[in-house]
Design an enzyme around this catalytic site. Structure first.
Site, PDB file in Angstrom:
ATOM      1  N   VAL A 292     -21.401  -0.190 -90.796  1.00 45.23           N
ATOM      2  CA  VAL A 292     -21.018  -1.427 -90.112  1.00 45.23           C
ATOM      3  C   VAL A 292     -20.431  -1.118 -88.744  1.00 45.23           C
ATOM      4  O   VAL A 292     -19.971  -0.011 -88.472  1.00 45.23           O
ATOM      5  CB  VAL A 292     -20.009  -2.247 -90.948  1.00 45.23           C
ATOM      6  CG1 VAL A 292     -20.528  -2.467 -92.355  1.00 45.23           C
ATOM      7  CG2 VAL A 292     -18.640  -1.569 -91.002  1.00 45.23           C
ATOM      8  N   SER A 293     -20.468  -2.115 -87.860  1.00 46.42           N
ATOM      9  CA  SER A 293     -19.844  -2.053 -86.541  1.00 46.42           C
ATOM     10  C   SER A 293     -20.346  -0.833 -85.759  1.00 46.42           C
ATOM     11  O   SER A 293     -21.542  -0.638 -85.608  1.00 46.42           O
ATOM     12  CB  SER A 293     -18.322  -2.061 -86.697  1.00 46.42           C
ATOM     13  OG  SER A 293     -17.677  -2.290 -85.461  1.00 46.42           O
TER      14      SER A 293
END
Length: 699
Positions: A292-293
């Site tokens: 994620v991110s």
């Protein structure tokens, strides 16, 4: 728990390494040299899944969900296992909402799907590596659960989110992969928790323990002892941080770090299981690039750069991607105005948020409605508005009007979605934009700690914001408590050029102001470097500022994503209310770019989730948890969808808007009715489509 050390010199000198130490195995060992990018020893630890484990560090689902963090037997000398346990606790809880009713233990969590406490036995291999052309230490780790099936091998990448250390993706890609029985490969991507105390010369070993000796550490600033002494004499008690001060622009290599982690994973698997008749290779192993991110963005870059067929599919959440600018299409949400200036760089929109958001937080619609806005001092909000007005950057006869104009600038001039406005104040109070702006300006420009870009540095502070020595206990725990990007672990951003004395940014007075204005001059300096021109006058930069701005622009060019995934099945899930990585500059334009680059050959799907944002951990707070749902739930769905595509040939659902229903009351537990599945056949009004030169996003 059993721990051994393996020398990387064996593989480096070409002798090879037996992949199986079981003398009863009739198969001859497979040649398995340690990859040449590995530096020094490899630490191998076996976890029994009872006293300690891969996923929860022996705490189980209950321990991870507890608000009481694990402690050290000696606060000044924590053991490696104690640091690991606290690091896993903090990294897991930083990304996943573990509060009652928020979905933990029902929709996600270590025990969901496997029962008991979710403790997973297996092996963990961890080492330092370097990327080609760099000597900065990057941490890499492979976890192999005992449930791994040699006859159906699989691997998931888990580069850390944000600037976190190697355990940064333990609760996201790590949890999904380990529970699936896959090997999980992690890397800190050259950012991580490495800090260097310039006063004492102490730094962190790979296991987080401290040393001032001449031995491998996560990071030390590129200064001689004499240079370090001279710097400390002028600026005492400062710290250098790996992501900001390595002079390496690590983001330029994030894709390579992920690809190297996959290669390391194959080495570890063949060390564990391999033989000539049963070698584990990319040809017989399903590999999903994930996280994620920043970790998600890293896996996307890895998939773009994968020329050796290591990666089969991609499943990421809220990825930090900076797509190359393509002016051939605009983004239109519903009947709204087309966004033509999409794909702005992270540094440009983040420095804009750092400059204007403090004032925008005072706009009546935000001041009276935004959750946790009270964390931003009202007088400071007003002071920022006054400073911006005095510089001619906002208009208005009073604070309310100036704050409204600041919010207009962010939404109209910088493409920030209105759905993100209510969450921006809590991010400003948490210093998110401020910390990203400082760290990335240094990283992109390959600046060192000694450069003090825009008069900013890192140090511990007292309650008044004055610089103090880093406490021994705070530094001893930093590996486990730091997110890799100050403010963190008791270390803050210091405005060295503040009026009076060096002061923590939130309480500093700019030289151009007589009031506490959150060091606005420093933030405008960072914004100017991002824009490549003076943010106040619009004039061209000169001298050292022009040189640094040019270096930053080159650093940003080095991290731009191409949009070409070479037909790999891929899923992006992103929350429409993401207030850290605005969707008009990340997921939306990447999807549009990919459609133009790959056309009909593309297998990328983009799912935009209504009532979801970047930091699920905030959902535990009233005013946020009642308005938003966990994006984490849809990230796991993304992984499931890509898994089914790769293993069973199931078609990925079309790109779509996913319409969730918030709880409305944080005391009401989330239910399945709040979290509709990504639809296999969405309604026409929910489809996301590139039509001609418009990327059309339904309201």
């Amino acid at each position: 728990m059993k721990r051994i050390m393996i020398s990387a010199l064996i593989g480096a000198t070409g002798f090879g390494l037996s992949a199986c130490n079981d003398s009863s195995n009739d198969n001859p060992p497979v040649a398995n040299p340690i990859p040449g990018f590995i530096q020094g020893d490899i630490q191998h630890t076996q976890y029994d899944g009872v006293t300690d484990d891969l996923l929860t560090a022996g705490m189980g689902a209950t321990g991870l969900g507890s608000p009481t963090a694990p402690t050290f037997s000696d606060a000044l000398n924590p053991s490696p296992s104690e640091l690991r346990r606290l690091a896993i606790y903090n990294n897991y809880r930083a990304l996943v909402d573990t509060s009652a009713g928020g979905g933990y233990g029902e929709f996600f969590g270590p025990s969901v799907g496997i029962g008991t406490e979710g403790m997973i036995s297996g092996h963990e291999y961890i080492a330092f590596m370097t990327a080609p052309g760099s000597d900065v230490s990057v941490t890499v780790m492979a976890q192999i659960p005992d449930s791994f099936d040699q006859n159906s091998p699989c691997m998931i990448t888990a580069p850390s989110s944000g600037s976190r250390g190697v355990y940064g993706a333990i609760g996201t890609a790590g949890e999904w992969g380990l529970k699936k029985g896959c090997a999980v490969v992690y890397t800190d991507k050259g950012s991580g928790t490495g800090s260097h105390n310039l006063e004492s010369n102490t730094a962190q070993r790979m296991d987080g323990t401290l040393t001032a000796g001449d031995e491998p550490v996560q990071f030390r600033a590129d200064l001689t002892d004499a240079e370090r002494g001279d710097f400390s004499a002028l600026w005492p008690d400062r710290l250098a941080w790996k992501h900001a001060h390595s002079k390496a622009n690590p983001e330029a290599d994030w894709g390579q770090h992920v690809l190297q982690s996959i290669e390391f994973g194959f080495w570890a698997l063949n060390k564990q299981f391999g033989s000539d008749s049963n070698a584990i290779t990319p040809l017989n192993t399903l590999v999903i690039a994930s996280s994620v991110s920043n970790g998600g963005g890293s896996s996307v870059r890895a998939a773009e750069q994968d020329i050796n067929g290591l990666i089969d599919g991609v499943a990421v959440s809220e990825p930090n991607v900076n797509p190359v600018v393509d002016t051939g299409f605009t983004i239109v949400q519903g009947s709204g105005t087309a966004v033509a200036e999409n794909s702005r760089s992270l540094l440009e929109y983040t420095t804009a948020l750092a400059v204007y958001q403090g004032c925008a937080n005072q706009a009546p619609a935000i001041r009276d409605s935004a959750p946790l806005n009270a964390l931003n001092v009202a007088q400071v909000r007003e002071n920022i508005c006054n400073s911006l007005f005095n510089k001619g950057l906002v208009t208005g006869a009073d604070t309310d009007a100036r704050a409204i104009d600041a919010q207009r600038i962010l939404n109209q001039n910088f493409g920030i979605q209105p759905e993100q406005n209510l969450l921006a104040p809590v991010h400003f109070a948490s210093k998110v934009a401020q910390s990203i702006a400082m760290t990335y300006a240094n990283a992109y420009g390959r600046a060192g700690v000694e450069n003090r870009v825009c008069g900013l540095s890192f140090a511990a502070t007292d309650s008044a914001g004055a610089v103090t020595p880093f406490t021994n206990a705070g530094e001893a725990a930093a590996f486990a408590t730091s997110n890799g990007i100050p403010p963190t672990a008791g270390v803050d951003i210091i405005y060295d050029d503040a009026e009076g004395q060096p002061t923590a940014l939130p309480t500093s007075v700019s030289p151009s102001s007589s009031q506490v204005d959150y060091g606005l001059d420093a933030l405008l300096c960072l914004h100017s470097l991002a824009l490549g021109r003076d943010a106040i006058t619009g004039d061209a930069l000169t001298g050292a500022d022009a040189t640094l701005a040019s270096a930053i622009a080159e650093g940003i060019d080095d991290i731009r994503a191409t949009g070409n995934l070479s037909g790999k099945p891929a899923v992006f899930v992103t929350g429409r209310a993401d207030a850290i990585l605005p969707i008009n500059h990340t997921s939306r334009p990447y999807y549009g770019l990919n459609q133009r680059v790959e056309g009909a050959a593309s297998e990328l799907r983009y799912y935009e989730v209504i009532n979801a944002h970047h930091l699920d951990i905030l959902n535990q707070f009233a005013g946020i948890g009642d308005r938003y749902v966990p994006l984490h739930h849809y990230y796991f769905q993304a992984l499931d969808l890509v898994w089914e595509r790769l293993t069973n040939g199931t078609e990925l659902p079309p790109s779509q808007v996913v319409r969730t229903t918030p709880r409305g009351d944080i005391a009401t537990p989330l239910a399945a009715s709040n979290l509709p599945e990504i639809a296999a056949q969405p309604a026409d009004g929910d489809l996301i489509l590139l039509v001609g030169s418009e990327l059309r996003i339904p309201d």
